[in-house]
Motif scaffolding. Structure first.
Motif, PDB file in Angstrom:
ATOM      1  N   VAL A 179       0.822  -1.211   0.000  1.00 41.96           N
ATOM      2  CA  VAL A 179       0.000   0.000   0.000  1.00 41.96           C
ATOM      3  C   VAL A 179       0.851   1.254   0.000  1.00 41.96           C
ATOM      4  O   VAL A 179       0.601   2.206  -0.752  1.00 41.96           O
ATOM      5  N   ARG A 180       1.866   1.284   0.812  1.00 45.07           N
ATOM      6  CA  ARG A 180       2.700   2.500   0.945  1.00 45.07           C
ATOM      7  C   ARG A 180       3.316   2.888  -0.400  1.00 45.07           C
ATOM      8  O   ARG A 180       3.333   4.059  -0.777  1.00 45.07           O
ATOM      9  N   ALA A 181       3.791   1.901  -1.159  1.00 43.76           N
ATOM     10  CA  ALA A 181       4.437   2.182  -2.441  1.00 43.76           C
ATOM     11  C   ALA A 181       3.446   2.651  -3.497  1.00 43.76           C
ATOM     12  O   ALA A 181       3.829   3.311  -4.469  1.00 43.76           O
ATOM     13  N   LEU A 182       2.170   2.333  -3.316  1.00 45.49           N
ATOM     14  CA  LEU A 182       1.157   2.690  -4.307  1.00 45.49           C
ATOM     15  C   LEU A 182       0.616   4.105  -4.119  1.00 45.49           C
ATOM     16  O   LEU A 182      -0.040   4.635  -5.012  1.00 45.49           O
ATOM     17  N   ALA A 183       0.878   4.703  -2.984  1.00 44.16           N
ATOM     18  CA  ALA A 183       0.239   5.979  -2.648  1.00 44.16           C
ATOM     19  C   ALA A 183       0.607   7.103  -3.600  1.00 44.16           C
ATOM     20  O   ALA A 183      -0.189   8.028  -3.813  1.00 44.16           O
ATOM     21  N   ASP A 184       1.778   7.077  -4.210  1.00 44.47           N
ATOM     22  CA  ASP A 184       2.184   8.130  -5.133  1.00 44.47           C
ATOM     23  C   ASP A 184       1.694   7.896  -6.554  1.00 44.47           C
ATOM     24  O   ASP A 184       1.791   8.792  -7.397  1.00 44.47           O
ATOM     25  N   ALA A 185       1.205   6.699  -6.835  1.00 39.75           N
ATOM     26  CA  ALA A 185       0.805   6.356  -8.197  1.00 39.75           C
ATOM     27  C   ALA A 185      -0.707   6.216  -8.366  1.00 39.75           C
ATOM     28  O   ALA A 185      -1.206   6.293  -9.493  1.00 39.75           O
ATOM     29  N   PHE A 186      -1.422   6.019  -7.267  1.00 42.55           N
ATOM     30  CA  PHE A 186      -2.859   5.780  -7.328  1.00 42.55           C
ATOM     31  C   PHE A 186      -3.595   6.650  -6.318  1.00 42.55           C
ATOM     32  O   PHE A 186      -3.038   7.059  -5.302  1.00 42.55           O
ATOM     33  N   ASP A 187      -4.866   6.884  -6.609  1.00 40.81           N
ATOM     34  CA  ASP A 187      -5.717   7.619  -5.679  1.00 40.81           C
ATOM     35  C   ASP A 187      -6.421   6.700  -4.691  1.00 40.81           C
ATOM     36  O   ASP A 187      -6.890   7.143  -3.647  1.00 40.81           O
ATOM     37  N   GLY A 188      -6.539   5.415  -5.063  1.00 40.29           N
ATOM     38  CA  GLY A 188      -7.247   4.485  -4.206  1.00 40.29           C
ATOM     39  C   GLY A 188      -6.785   3.065  -4.431  1.00 40.29           C
ATOM     40  O   GLY A 188      -5.989   2.771  -5.330  1.00 40.29           O
ATOM     41  N   VAL A 189      -7.271   2.159  -3.594  1.00 41.26           N
ATOM     42  CA  VAL A 189      -6.931   0.738  -3.687  1.00 41.26           C
ATOM     43  C   VAL A 189      -8.206  -0.092  -3.644  1.00 41.26           C
ATOM     44  O   VAL A 189      -9.188   0.277  -2.997  1.00 41.26           O
ATOM     45  N   ASN A 190      -8.165  -1.216  -4.347  1.00 40.30           N
ATOM     46  CA  ASN A 190      -9.249  -2.186  -4.333  1.00 40.30           C
ATOM     47  C   ASN A 190      -8.819  -3.346  -3.448  1.00 40.30           C
ATOM     48  O   ASN A 190      -7.864  -4.052  -3.761  1.00 40.30           O
ATOM     49  N   LEU A 191      -9.512  -3.535  -2.329  1.00 41.27           N
ATOM     50  CA  LEU A 191      -9.165  -4.583  -1.377  1.00 41.27           C
ATOM     51  C   LEU A 191     -10.010  -5.819  -1.642  1.00 41.27           C
ATOM     52  O   LEU A 191     -11.241  -5.740  -1.674  1.00 41.27           O
ATOM     53  N   LYS A 192      -9.349  -6.957  -1.826  1.00 44.33           N
ATOM     54  CA  LYS A 192     -10.034  -8.238  -2.008  1.00 44.33           C
ATOM     55  C   LYS A 192      -9.497  -9.206  -0.967  1.00 44.33           C
ATOM     56  O   LYS A 192      -8.286  -9.429  -0.879  1.00 44.33           O
ATOM     57  N   LEU A 199      -3.960   1.414   6.511  1.00 45.57           N
ATOM     58  CA  LEU A 199      -2.735   1.958   5.931  1.00 45.57           C
ATOM     59  C   LEU A 199      -3.061   2.880   4.758  1.00 45.57           C
ATOM     60  O   LEU A 199      -2.439   3.940   4.593  1.00 45.57           O
ATOM     61  N   ALA A 200      -4.038   2.490   3.944  1.00 45.69           N
ATOM     62  CA  ALA A 200      -4.440   3.348   2.828  1.00 45.69           C
ATOM     63  C   ALA A 200      -4.982   4.679   3.341  1.00 45.69           C
ATOM     64  O   ALA A 200      -4.664   5.743   2.787  1.00 45.69           O
ATOM     65  N   ARG A 201      -5.786   4.635   4.370  1.00 49.42           N
ATOM     66  CA  ARG A 201      -6.323   5.884   4.944  1.00 49.42           C
ATOM     67  C   ARG A 201      -5.193   6.770   5.465  1.00 49.42           C
ATOM     68  O   ARG A 201      -5.225   8.002   5.300  1.00 49.42           O
ATOM     69  N   ALA A 202      -4.204   6.150   6.087  1.00 49.95           N
ATOM     70  CA  ALA A 202      -3.083   6.923   6.628  1.00 49.95           C
ATOM     71  C   ALA A 202      -2.313   7.630   5.528  1.00 49.95           C
ATOM     72  O   ALA A 202      -1.680   8.668   5.776  1.00 49.95           O
ATOM     73  N   HIS A 203      -2.401   7.104   4.298  1.00 54.06           N
ATOM     74  CA  HIS A 203      -1.713   7.721   3.155  1.00 54.06           C
ATOM     75  C   HIS A 203      -2.679   8.512   2.274  1.00 54.06           C
ATOM     76  O   HIS A 203      -2.343   8.852   1.137  1.00 54.06           O
ATOM     77  N   GLY A 204      -3.853   8.817   2.793  1.00 50.24           N
ATOM     78  CA  GLY A 204      -4.777   9.693   2.085  1.00 50.24           C
ATOM     79  C   GLY A 204      -5.462   9.060   0.893  1.00 50.24           C
ATOM     80  O   GLY A 204      -5.924   9.780  -0.005  1.00 50.24           O
ATOM     81  N   MET A 205      -5.539   7.739   0.842  1.00 55.38           N
ATOM     82  CA  MET A 205      -6.110   7.052  -0.313  1.00 55.38           C
ATOM     83  C   MET A 205      -7.571   6.669  -0.067  1.00 55.38           C
ATOM     84  O   MET A 205      -7.991   6.403   1.065  1.00 55.38           O
ATOM     85  N   SER A 206      -8.334   6.633  -1.149  1.00 57.34           N
ATOM     86  CA  SER A 206      -9.693   6.113  -1.088  1.00 57.34           C
ATOM     87  C   SER A 206      -9.628   4.582  -1.125  1.00 57.34           C
ATOM     88  O   SER A 206      -8.616   3.992  -1.521  1.00 57.34           O
ATOM     89  N   VAL A 207     -10.731   3.953  -0.722  1.00 56.73           N
ATOM     90  CA  VAL A 207     -10.731   2.499  -0.594  1.00 56.73           C
ATOM     91  C   VAL A 207     -12.010   1.922  -1.186  1.00 56.73           C
ATOM     92  O   VAL A 207     -13.112   2.426  -0.925  1.00 56.73           O
ATOM     93  N   MET A 208     -11.835   0.873  -1.982  1.00 56.81           N
ATOM     94  CA  MET A 208     -12.963   0.096  -2.478  1.00 56.81           C
ATOM     95  C   MET A 208     -12.874  -1.316  -1.916  1.00 56.81           C
ATOM     96  O   MET A 208     -11.795  -1.896  -1.884  1.00 56.81           O
TER      97      MET A 208
END
Length: 339
Positions: free
Chosen positions: A241-254, A270-279
């Motif tokens: 998740v941490r490495a994706l924060a600069d490349a994406f606005d959100g993550v899809n959790l499965k 962790l996504a929330r801590a990096h300001g990302m949206s979550v699906m």
């Protein structure tokens, strides 16, 4: 105390296509943990893209199942599973973790979401996925979904006719929220060309436009568009998740991809801590797997939990849908039962 499992072939009501393949049959292995007459259940939904098949699931279950000894020792279960298989077979780990959590919830007389201390907030409206196929068939599927009351459609792309597909579905369903999933099929050049088409169609977000490892390309696209980019194939482990924060606005959790509900919660935080949206997303799964994801979905911005809706032979029942909105599962444990 025992851990047993059974594999069933589940079938979609119609062929389900994405950029990589089209399938109608999906092997799913159902795990049951029993202690003191109480059952806890989990589902392994393997995906060959992540190195799992029916064969690998059935091969490693005898190795991993002994890790489930004390269902209350969640940290110990994770540590024992990791010691045996550090980075592989997440859907098997998911099934065992699901079984442990449901056993604890059933013994406690509560749903899993309450066991985990989660809020009873309503779930985001789930998207309904229109798989790749002939254009007329995709139009028809979108039309049927809207007629059933779905207000959010997610369309699979990754062809040389993507522009035509997007325009046709927007024409077919002008009033719905439209999301796009390329399943890592576009080149950077192709993605840049499509951004204007997607913006004109009012696409809500784009899921995984480029190859999983192309974080630089995703970061470039992110600078070129107002449409949020959501990582799916790029996310294999919580630690990604941490490495994706600069490349994406959100993550899809499965759950089946991350190794279980507790790992998904860690990734969400962790996504929330990096300001990302979550699906909260899913594989093609039975209502058991979808129910587990639904217990966490109230913490998310978006939901894509239609996996069981796409099946023609779902072995479980108990999920309640009102149009495109899935109700939070009630009852004990995961809140679903065998038909």
């Amino acid at each position: 105390m025992s851990v047993t499992w059974e594999t069933r072939e589940l079938h979609t009501a119609r062929p389900f296509g994405i950029a990589r393949w089209t399938h109608t049959s999906y092997p799913r292995t159902f795990v049951t943990f029993v202690r003191d007459g109480v059952e806890g259940r989990g589902e392994a939904a393997p995906n060959a893209f992540y190195g799992e098949t029916r064969g690998t699931v059935e091969a490693v279950l005898p190795l991993l199942a002994p890790a489930l000894t004390d269902p209350w020792d969640w940290e110990g279960l994770r540590a024992r599973l990791t010691a045996v298989m550090p980075f592989h077979h997440p859907s098997v780990k998911c099934a065992l973790e699901m079984a442990a959590l449901e056993w604890c919830a059933r013994v406690s007389g509560i749903p899993v979401w309450r066991l985990l201390g989660l809020s009873p907030s309503p779930l985001p409206e789930s998207s309904y996925t229109v798989g790749l196929g002939e254009l007329d068939a995709m139009r028809g599927e979108a039309r049927e979904a809207v007629a059933r009351g779905h207000g959010v459609l997610k369309v699979k792309l990754g062809t040389d006719r993507d522009e035509q597909i997007v325009e046709a579905l927007r024409e077919e369903a002008p009033g719905v929220a439209l999301r796009v999933d390329a399943n890592a099929a576009w080149t950077r050049h192709r993605a840049r060309r499509l951004l204007g088409v997607l913006e004109a169609a009012g696409v809500e977000f784009v899921e995984q436009p480029l190859a999983a490892g192309d974080l630089e390309g995703h970061a470039e696209l992110r600078r070129l568009t107002r449409i949020p980019l959501v990582a799916d194939e790029s996310l294999h482990h919580v630690s990604d998740v941490r490495a994706l924060a600069d490349a994406f606005d959100g993550v899809n959790l499965k759950l089946a991809k991350l190794g279980g509900p507790l790992q998904a919660l860690d990734a969400l935080r962790l996504a929330r801590a990096h300001g990302m949206s979550v699906m909260m997303g899913c594989m093609i799964e039975s209502s058991l797997g979808i129910a587990a994801a639904a217990h966490l979905a109230g913490r998310c911005d978006w939901a894509d939990l239609d996996g069981a809706l796409l099946l023609g032979d779902d072995p479980f029942m108990g999920l309640e849908w009102e149009a495109g909105r899935l109700a939070r599962p009630g009852g004990l444990g995961w809140g679903v039962e065998l038909r």
